[in-house]
Design a protein around this motif. Structure first.
Motif, short mmCIF file in Angstrom:
data_model
loop_
_atom_site.label_atom_id
_atom_site.label_comp_id
_atom_site.label_asym_id
_atom_site.label_seq_id
_atom_site.Cartn_x
_atom_site.Cartn_y
_atom_site.Cartn_z
N GLU A 270 0.82 -1.20 0.00
CA GLU A 270 0.00 0.00 0.00
C GLU A 270 0.87 1.26 0.00
N ILE A 271 0.46 2.26 -0.79
CA ILE A 271 1.11 3.56 -0.76
C ILE A 271 0.58 4.33 0.44
N VAL A 272 1.46 4.65 1.38
CA VAL A 272 1.03 5.29 2.63
C VAL A 272 1.46 6.75 2.72
N GLY A 273 2.30 7.19 1.79
CA GLY A 273 2.77 8.57 1.81
C GLY A 273 3.28 8.98 0.45
N MET A 274 3.44 10.28 0.26
CA MET A 274 3.97 10.80 -1.00
C MET A 274 4.85 12.01 -0.72
#
Length: 269
Positions: free
Chosen positions: A76-80
């Motif tokens: 899962e992408i949790v930050g950018m």
């Protein structure tokens, strides 16, 4: 939960900016910025148009990088994160302030009351000097407190150390202590967004932070700036050269002392 920072890919655009919008909506100052920068409802239609515009930008920009922080257990992408890595000097035209061209009229005027001081301060600090500018670090509210923000900082600092570039950004007042713990300098200059511009009860002060590369040694940002932005590589070579000269002097002194001592030793039959 393991975390890794990776380049965001085209299929990631929608998810990366879902993180961006949700993180900003969950932060007091961030929510004010969203209303100014994106005054239209942030719905599916807007997000589709925004993703299209982002992809067009990716095809034309050669210095700005969008990164994602991924939970290695789930994928899962949790930050950018969004940053400019400026490895060579830039001309006035290359660093021209474009403001908020996606807006018009009074909405653009209001947004640029916030954006222009940010550009002016960075121009004052760096001019055309190479550096890394972190526009955004955003973490999904469901994953905050799990060090995703720190992972982005470590990534940026690693790039800064490898490329001999200082890392600069405008902090949110709510996260400034995190960056202090990571060794960032809190600069004496600040930007103040007026209450009437943001639509808040009080003015909001924006902390400005910078981390010098390891090759700077103990030199602060202001010392580097006031010295005319000397090359970090040359500073390091100078320090090593001075250390070598001092070591040579010490060896010479030791040899002299030994020589004197030998000349007065008693002769033994």
């Amino acid at each position: 939960m393991g975390l890794v920072v990776l380049p965001a890919l085209i299929p990631d655009i929608r998810r990366v900016y879902e993180v961006y919008f949700s993180a900003f909506e969950n932060d007091y100052m961030g929510s004010m910025m969203l209303k100014l920068l994106f005054p239209a409802p942030i719905n599916d239609e807007f997000k589709t148009a925004h993703a299209t515009g982002t992809l067009q930008w990716w095809h034309t920009c050669n210095y700005q990088y969008t990164m994602k922080c991924v939970d290695t257990d789930t994928g899962e992408i949790v930050g950018m994160g969004l940053g400019d890595i400026l490895v060579k000097p830039r001309t006035p035209e290359e660093r021209r302030n474009h403001g908020a061209p996606w807006l018009e009229g009074e909405q653009r005027e209001q947004a640029e009351k916030v954006l222009n001081p940010l550009w002016e301060m960075r121009e004052n600090f760096f001019g055309g000097q190479p550096h890394i500018y972190c526009h955004v670090i955003a973490v999904d509210p469901k994953y905050q407190g799990r060090k995703a923000g720190a992972a982005f900082c470590e990534w940026a600092l690693d790039i800064g150390n490898k490329s001999n570039l200082p890392v600069y950004f405008e902090s949110s007042p709510s996260t400034v202590n995190l960056y202090k713990k990571m060794g960032f300098e809190l600069l004496p200059e600040t930007i103040v967004h007026k209450a009437e511009t943001l639509g808040t009860d009080t003015d909001i002060e924006v902390p400005l932070m910078v981390k010098m590369p390891s090759t700077a040694g103990s030199m602060t940002f202001e010392e580097w700036r006031s010295s005319g932005y000397p090359s970090f590589q040359k500073l390091q070579e100078t320090r090593h050269g001075s250390g070598h000269d001092e070591q040579t002097k010490q060896h010479a002194m030791t040899a002299k002392v030994v020589s004197i001592g030998e000349s007065v030793l008693p002769m033994v039959a």
